[in-house]
Structure formats: structure tokens, C-alpha cells
Design a protein around this motif. Sequence first.
Motif, PDB file in Angstrom:
ATOM      1  N   ALA A  75     -54.643 -31.558  25.180  1.00  0.00           N
ATOM      2  CA  ALA A  75     -53.536 -30.635  25.482  1.00  0.00           C
ATOM      3  C   ALA A  75     -53.889 -29.741  26.669  1.00  0.00           C
ATOM      4  O   ALA A  75     -52.992 -29.163  27.291  1.00  0.00           O
ATOM      5  CB  ALA A  75     -53.206 -29.787  24.259  1.00  0.00           C
ATOM      6  N   ALA A  87     -47.786 -34.018  23.547  1.00  0.00           N
ATOM      7  CA  ALA A  87     -46.582 -33.310  23.109  1.00  0.00           C
ATOM      8  C   ALA A  87     -45.641 -34.196  22.305  1.00  0.00           C
ATOM      9  O   ALA A  87     -44.978 -33.722  21.382  1.00  0.00           O
ATOM     10  CB  ALA A  87     -45.848 -32.731  24.317  1.00  0.00           C
ATOM     11  N   LEU A  97     -48.918 -28.005  19.409  1.00  0.00           N
ATOM     12  CA  LEU A  97     -47.536 -28.020  19.915  1.00  0.00           C
ATOM     13  C   LEU A  97     -47.094 -26.617  20.328  1.00  0.00           C
ATOM     14  O   LEU A  97     -46.401 -26.460  21.337  1.00  0.00           O
ATOM     15  CB  LEU A  97     -46.586 -28.593  18.864  1.00  0.00           C
ATOM     16  CG  LEU A  97     -46.756 -30.087  18.558  1.00  0.00           C
ATOM     17  CD1 LEU A  97     -45.873 -30.490  17.377  1.00  0.00           C
ATOM     18  CD2 LEU A  97     -46.450 -30.929  19.779  1.00  0.00           C
ATOM     19  N   LEU A 100     -48.476 -26.054  23.721  1.00  0.00           N
ATOM     20  CA  LEU A 100     -47.808 -26.866  24.739  1.00  0.00           C
ATOM     21  C   LEU A 100     -46.389 -26.387  25.021  1.00  0.00           C
ATOM     22  O   LEU A 100     -45.832 -26.696  26.078  1.00  0.00           O
ATOM     23  CB  LEU A 100     -47.798 -28.341  24.313  1.00  0.00           C
ATOM     24  CG  LEU A 100     -49.148 -29.044  24.376  1.00  0.00           C
ATOM     25  CD1 LEU A 100     -49.059 -30.433  23.760  1.00  0.00           C
ATOM     26  CD2 LEU A 100     -49.648 -29.124  25.816  1.00  0.00           C
ATOM     27  N   VAL A 108     -43.550 -31.676  29.850  1.00  0.00           N
ATOM     28  CA  VAL A 108     -44.334 -31.466  28.633  1.00  0.00           C
ATOM     29  C   VAL A 108     -43.521 -30.651  27.628  1.00  0.00           C
ATOM     30  O   VAL A 108     -43.429 -31.015  26.450  1.00  0.00           O
ATOM     31  CB  VAL A 108     -45.680 -30.781  28.955  1.00  0.00           C
ATOM     32  CG1 VAL A 108     -46.414 -30.386  27.680  1.00  0.00           C
ATOM     33  CG2 VAL A 108     -46.552 -31.691  29.816  1.00  0.00           C
ATOM     34  N   ARG A 109     -42.915 -29.579  28.082  1.00  0.00           N
ATOM     35  CA  ARG A 109     -42.110 -28.742  27.177  1.00  0.00           C
ATOM     36  C   ARG A 109     -40.931 -29.537  26.615  1.00  0.00           C
ATOM     37  O   ARG A 109     -40.560 -29.376  25.450  1.00  0.00           O
ATOM     38  CB  ARG A 109     -41.625 -27.482  27.885  1.00  0.00           C
ATOM     39  CG  ARG A 109     -42.755 -26.562  28.302  1.00  0.00           C
ATOM     40  CD  ARG A 109     -42.276 -25.203  28.795  1.00  0.00           C
ATOM     41  NE  ARG A 109     -41.146 -25.228  29.691  1.00  0.00           N
ATOM     42  CZ  ARG A 109     -41.201 -25.372  31.029  1.00  0.00           C
ATOM     43  NH1 ARG A 109     -42.379 -25.511  31.622  1.00  0.00           N
ATOM     44  NH2 ARG A 109     -40.104 -25.355  31.769  1.00  0.00           N
ATOM     45  N   VAL A 112     -42.198 -31.593  23.803  1.00  0.00           N
ATOM     46  CA  VAL A 112     -42.403 -30.742  22.625  1.00  0.00           C
ATOM     47  C   VAL A 112     -41.060 -30.551  21.916  1.00  0.00           C
ATOM     48  O   VAL A 112     -40.964 -30.656  20.695  1.00  0.00           O
ATOM     49  CB  VAL A 112     -43.024 -29.375  23.008  1.00  0.00           C
ATOM     50  CG1 VAL A 112     -43.036 -28.432  21.814  1.00  0.00           C
ATOM     51  CG2 VAL A 112     -44.437 -29.552  23.552  1.00  0.00           C
TER      52      VAL A 112
END
Length: 151
Positions: A75, A87, A97, A100, A108-109, A112
Motif C-alpha cells: 500500500a 485497493a 483501505l 489508501l 487508487v481512491r 477503494v
Amino acid sequence: MSCIRFNTPAQRAQMQRMAPRMLTAEEAAALHPAPPVTESKIRRLRLLAGHENPKIRESVASSYNAPADLFEALARDGDEGVRACVARNEQTPCDVLRGLAGDESERVRGWVAVNYFVPDDVMRRLADDPSETVRSLVRWKASLATEPAAG
């Protein structure tokens, strides 16, 4: 010569009877069980998590068998693709998580946000994300919970 093929009703019926049947996920899993997770496999994952090729690190980040400490390390990887794989992995621990959800990368978000196992507090945080894409993914995922079941 014509490419059109004419089958008799008996031939069509026989082809129907002989057609392969689609297996359910459970039937396929029963026919092809995953090999057991051994210490050797975990050692290989640890070794590959430090590989110079980010695609190999992505494969470790995508593994359902990676231990929690590998998810934590990956991560923080410098490669956005590796972090994105962490993620979206459903085995990633909730605390990873949470971290992240503040990643600099919109990609990446976003992963998630669509991870099925992301905690509610993280979803509330992502609902106010600076990125419209991430916010729209949060709204889309929330809409799935409110849609009536099909069928």
C-alpha cells in the motif's frame, strides 16, 4: 458451393443434447480446487513483493493469500498500479483501505470506493473526495444497495 447448412430436426435435437452446459462457480470450484496455501507459497509472495518489476508486485497485491503485512507494505509502494491492486483486493485489511482512501492517486481512491469490503466510515470520507470520479463511484456503489433485486 453454399455455406448454408441444413440440419434435420433430429440432428438439431442431438446437437442440443450434446451441447456443453455452463458450470456454476461452485461446480467449477469443486472440479478445480485451488491448491492449499503453504509456507512455501507465502515465502514466494514475500520474495516477489520486493521484485523490481511493478507488474510482479501487482500480482502479489492481487493475491488473496498475501499476509496482512504484505498488503501494508504494498500500500506504500511507489507504483500507482501496485497500490490500485491492493485497493481492489477484497482480502486487504480495513485499516490498509482506510490509509489508501487518502492516496494521492484518484485511481487508487476509486478502487477503494468500489471494494466490496471497504468500511462505512471510509465510504463516507470518499463521498466528499475532491475527485468527481471517486464521488460518482461512491454514488454508484450506494445505488447498488438500494436497487431492487432483479428476477
